[in-house]
Design a protein around this motif. Sequence first.
Motif, mmCIF file in Angstrom:
data_model
loop_
_atom_site.group_PDB
_atom_site.id
_atom_site.type_symbol
_atom_site.label_atom_id
_atom_site.label_comp_id
_atom_site.label_asym_id
_atom_site.label_seq_id
_atom_site.Cartn_x
_atom_site.Cartn_y
_atom_site.Cartn_z
ATOM 1 N N UNK A 68 -8.504 -39.458 -29.214
ATOM 2 C CA UNK A 68 -9.036 -40.105 -30.382
ATOM 3 C C UNK A 68 -9.293 -38.935 -31.185
ATOM 4 N N UNK A 69 -9.233 -39.076 -32.556
ATOM 5 C CA UNK A 69 -9.506 -38.265 -33.674
ATOM 6 C C UNK A 69 -11.222 -38.176 -33.449
ATOM 7 N N UNK A 70 -11.545 -36.756 -33.629
ATOM 8 C CA UNK A 70 -13.094 -36.574 -33.339
ATOM 9 C C UNK A 70 -13.803 -36.943 -34.686
ATOM 10 N N UNK A 71 -15.050 -37.386 -34.483
ATOM 11 C CA UNK A 71 -15.883 -37.817 -35.431
ATOM 12 C C UNK A 71 -16.533 -36.340 -36.178
ATOM 13 N N UNK A 72 -17.149 -36.451 -37.471
ATOM 14 C CA UNK A 72 -17.688 -35.265 -37.964
ATOM 15 C C UNK A 72 -18.627 -34.659 -37.044
ATOM 16 N N UNK B 86 6.159 -30.424 -38.167
ATOM 17 C CA UNK B 86 6.096 -31.741 -37.866
ATOM 18 C C UNK B 86 5.021 -32.223 -36.903
ATOM 19 N N UNK B 87 3.870 -31.403 -36.714
ATOM 20 C CA UNK B 87 2.952 -31.933 -35.661
ATOM 21 C C UNK B 87 1.550 -31.960 -36.567
ATOM 22 N N UNK B 88 1.719 -31.705 -37.857
ATOM 23 C CA UNK B 88 0.548 -31.487 -38.670
ATOM 24 C C UNK B 88 -0.237 -32.618 -38.980
ATOM 25 N N UNK B 89 0.668 -33.732 -38.705
ATOM 26 C CA UNK B 89 0.088 -35.042 -38.914
ATOM 27 C C UNK B 89 -0.849 -35.786 -37.361
ATOM 28 N N UNK B 90 -0.518 -34.780 -36.344
ATOM 29 C CA UNK B 90 -1.344 -35.401 -35.147
ATOM 30 C C UNK B 90 -2.243 -34.479 -34.492
ATOM 31 N N UNK B 91 -2.423 -33.246 -35.149
ATOM 32 C CA UNK B 91 -3.542 -32.469 -34.579
ATOM 33 C C UNK B 91 -4.688 -32.435 -35.569
ATOM 34 N N UNK B 92 -5.851 -32.637 -35.263
ATOM 35 C CA UNK B 92 -7.050 -32.453 -35.971
ATOM 36 C C UNK B 92 -8.151 -31.398 -35.408
ATOM 37 N N UNK C 172 -8.251 -22.861 -15.890
ATOM 38 C CA UNK C 172 -8.104 -23.439 -17.148
ATOM 39 C C UNK C 172 -9.319 -23.203 -17.923
ATOM 40 N N UNK C 173 -9.278 -22.464 -19.086
ATOM 41 C CA UNK C 173 -10.416 -22.511 -19.970
ATOM 42 C C UNK C 173 -10.543 -23.545 -20.988
ATOM 43 N N UNK C 174 -11.768 -24.141 -21.105
ATOM 44 C CA UNK C 174 -12.026 -25.347 -22.166
ATOM 45 C C UNK C 174 -12.051 -24.567 -23.449
ATOM 46 N N UNK C 175 -11.411 -25.565 -24.435
ATOM 47 C CA UNK C 175 -11.200 -25.028 -25.864
ATOM 48 C C UNK C 175 -11.230 -26.461 -26.764
ATOM 49 N N UNK C 176 -11.177 -26.072 -27.873
ATOM 50 C CA UNK C 176 -11.188 -27.056 -28.905
ATOM 51 C C UNK C 176 -10.437 -26.487 -30.279
ATOM 52 N N UNK C 177 -9.927 -27.219 -30.841
ATOM 53 C CA UNK C 177 -9.355 -26.786 -32.284
ATOM 54 C C UNK C 177 -10.389 -26.741 -33.193
ATOM 55 N N UNK C 178 -10.611 -25.357 -33.961
ATOM 56 C CA UNK C 178 -11.821 -25.204 -34.758
ATOM 57 C C UNK C 178 -11.249 -24.758 -36.047
ATOM 58 N N UNK C 179 -9.910 -24.503 -36.181
ATOM 59 C CA UNK C 179 -9.627 -24.206 -37.679
ATOM 60 C C UNK C 179 -8.013 -24.595 -37.910
ATOM 61 N N UNK C 180 -7.601 -25.333 -38.781
ATOM 62 C CA UNK C 180 -6.188 -25.439 -39.131
ATOM 63 C C UNK C 180 -6.022 -24.875 -40.529
ATOM 64 N N UNK C 181 -5.218 -23.905 -40.534
ATOM 65 C CA UNK C 181 -4.962 -23.327 -41.990
ATOM 66 C C UNK C 181 -4.319 -24.348 -42.956
#
Length: 333
Positions: free
Chosen positions: A311-315, A231-237, A253-262
Amino acid sequence: MASGLAKRRRLVIGGLIVAGVAIASFLFFRVRGAPSNVLTLYGNVDIREVQVAFDASDRIARMFVEEGDFVRPGQLLAELDPRRYTAIANQARADVVQARADIVKAKADIASAMATRINAARISARDARLLKKGTVSEEQAQTDESALRVATANLAAARSGLALAQAALKAKEAALALAEVNLAATKLYAHSYGVIEDRILEPGDMASPTVPAFTMALTNPLWVRAYVPETYMGRIYLGMKASITTDSYPGKIFRGWVGYISPTAEFTPKSVESPELRTRLVYEVRVYACNPRNELRLGMPATVTVALNQPVPAANQIKGLGCGEQEHAGGHP
């Protein structure tokens, strides 16, 4: 009268219960219906491991790191006994020197053969003129012409000899380059930042490219493997910023970023420590993190928080994500 009072009391209590259930249901469905702007995920720290091996075969002479040591790219880990490879390289260098000397000699032979041919051509031309005047015999003129043909053949042979010597030099130089590569392969260097997990071999053991000498855990990339509900796939990039916390370091807190979505859905693995049911479809995500002090360890449970209203990150922003040298494990001064 008492029965009437009891009846009214039961009606009042029943009404309160119905009202309470109604209010609770309203609040419950209102909360469930309102989309949350924060996604909380539960997962475990994951890293890559590599089996580090020599690119040559011989007996290990020295090892310079122990289990638990941090290593940097280019750091010397171990070395083989180099004597056999040194002897081969020295022989290859001597062969190159000899091949270069052969080229010098071949060039000298060409110069000599060319001078001889020039002289033979001059004599043959002169005697041919004298033969017409009758001052030189025909036999002498034929001898001079034969000498010219021999000189021409010798010049061609000298030029062929130079070509062969040049080809031999290239072969010797290639053999030297290979010998130097093999000699350099007696030293084993780290190819990236990492931590030595296991010394598989020890000094005195025979090493080869098929037998690892170390097991090394790469400290970059390092990520938390978690699972996002469908249900969250349309909101994570990709590229979305995230915060990572662990029970081992409360409040940090360790900073991170989403680097892979299966791209493939699956049922939540039973190993994931999630407070929700594990019977729904989810997608694996990797939330990459910087780990400058090696505080995040393989398998450590972690909690990931992602703000969904960012905001959705740019390429170009996604490509720029990463850890600086000082943010690698062991990279701090």
